[in-house]
Write an enzyme that holds these catalytic residues in place. Sequence first.
Site, PDB file in Angstrom:
ATOM      1  N   LYS A  37      74.998 139.762  14.809  1.00  0.00           N
ATOM      2  CA  LYS A  37      74.658 138.851  13.716  1.00  0.00           C
ATOM      3  C   LYS A  37      73.196 139.029  13.323  1.00  0.00           C
ATOM      4  CE  LYS A  37      73.088 135.061  16.584  1.00  0.00           C
ATOM      5  NZ  LYS A  37      73.159 133.699  16.975  1.00  0.00           N
TER       6      LYS A  37
ATOM      7  N   HIS B  84      78.600 154.785  19.983  1.00  0.00           N
ATOM      8  CA  HIS B  84      77.972 154.212  21.178  1.00  0.00           C
ATOM      9  C   HIS B  84      76.591 153.623  20.926  1.00  0.00           C
ATOM     10  CE1 HIS B  84      81.106 156.902  22.688  1.00  0.00           C
ATOM     11  NE2 HIS B  84      81.253 155.998  23.651  1.00  0.00           N
TER      12      HIS B  84
ATOM     13  N   SER C 270      69.721 160.950  19.328  1.00  0.00           N
ATOM     14  CA  SER C 270      70.623 160.393  20.338  1.00  0.00           C
ATOM     15  C   SER C 270      69.866 159.900  21.564  1.00  0.00           C
ATOM     16  CB  SER C 270      71.643 161.441  20.774  1.00  0.00           C
ATOM     17  OG  SER C 270      72.511 161.744  19.706  1.00  0.00           O
TER      18      SER C 270
ATOM     19  N   ALA D  47      65.393 162.833  20.326  1.00  0.00           N
ATOM     20  CA  ALA D  47      66.423 162.373  21.262  1.00  0.00           C
ATOM     21  C   ALA D  47      65.770 161.961  22.573  1.00  0.00           C
ATOM     22  CB  ALA D  47      67.440 163.483  21.508  1.00  0.00           C
TER      23      ALA D  47
ATOM     24  N   ASN E 230      65.995 130.578  33.411  1.00  0.00           N
ATOM     25  CA  ASN E 230      64.673 129.965  33.307  1.00  0.00           C
ATOM     26  C   ASN E 230      64.068 129.855  34.708  1.00  0.00           C
ATOM     27  OD1 ASN E 230      64.683 129.447  30.443  1.00  0.00           O
ATOM     28  ND2 ASN E 230      66.292 127.946  30.878  1.00  0.00           N
TER      29      ASN E 230
END
Length: 158
Positions: A42, A55, A112, A130, A86
């Site tokens: 999100k 991946h 990658s 990479a 915490n």
Amino acid sequence: MPISDTVRLIGDVTIHHPALVNLYGCQVGDGSRIGAFVEIQKGATIGEKCKISSHTFICEGVTIEDEVFVGHGVMFTNDRFPRATNPDGSAQSDEDWTLEFTQVKRRASIGSNATIMCGITIGEGALIAAGAVVTKNVPDHAIVAGVPAKVVGDVRNS
């Protein structure tokens, strides 16, 4: 469901294996392609004509502009000091950490297995080698490599 109804796919987005991705609350731009075993969380935004290879993990707080290449197994982070609990031993919640934003500018390429630490900007047209671990801002058109990543060249001279 691997692709949540909270995902905003704009225009013609190709998801090569829809049953093998985890997308929720994100936005993906027209002409972009998403490989298998990719997670986009999100609040993440993928621009137009991007290629997100298999991946790869793109977390909340990451903005990827147009025409960006993201190689296989690239990992983004969004918390500089991650913890499960915490100091009192209670489980951390959304209120117990600070989201740090990351921006990948237009036409950048990330090789990658690179790891992109949070709170940085990868410049326009930059090239991340990479396996690099990127811990600070990358200038426009820079080539960076290593752990931690350091500028080793300029794509305009390659």
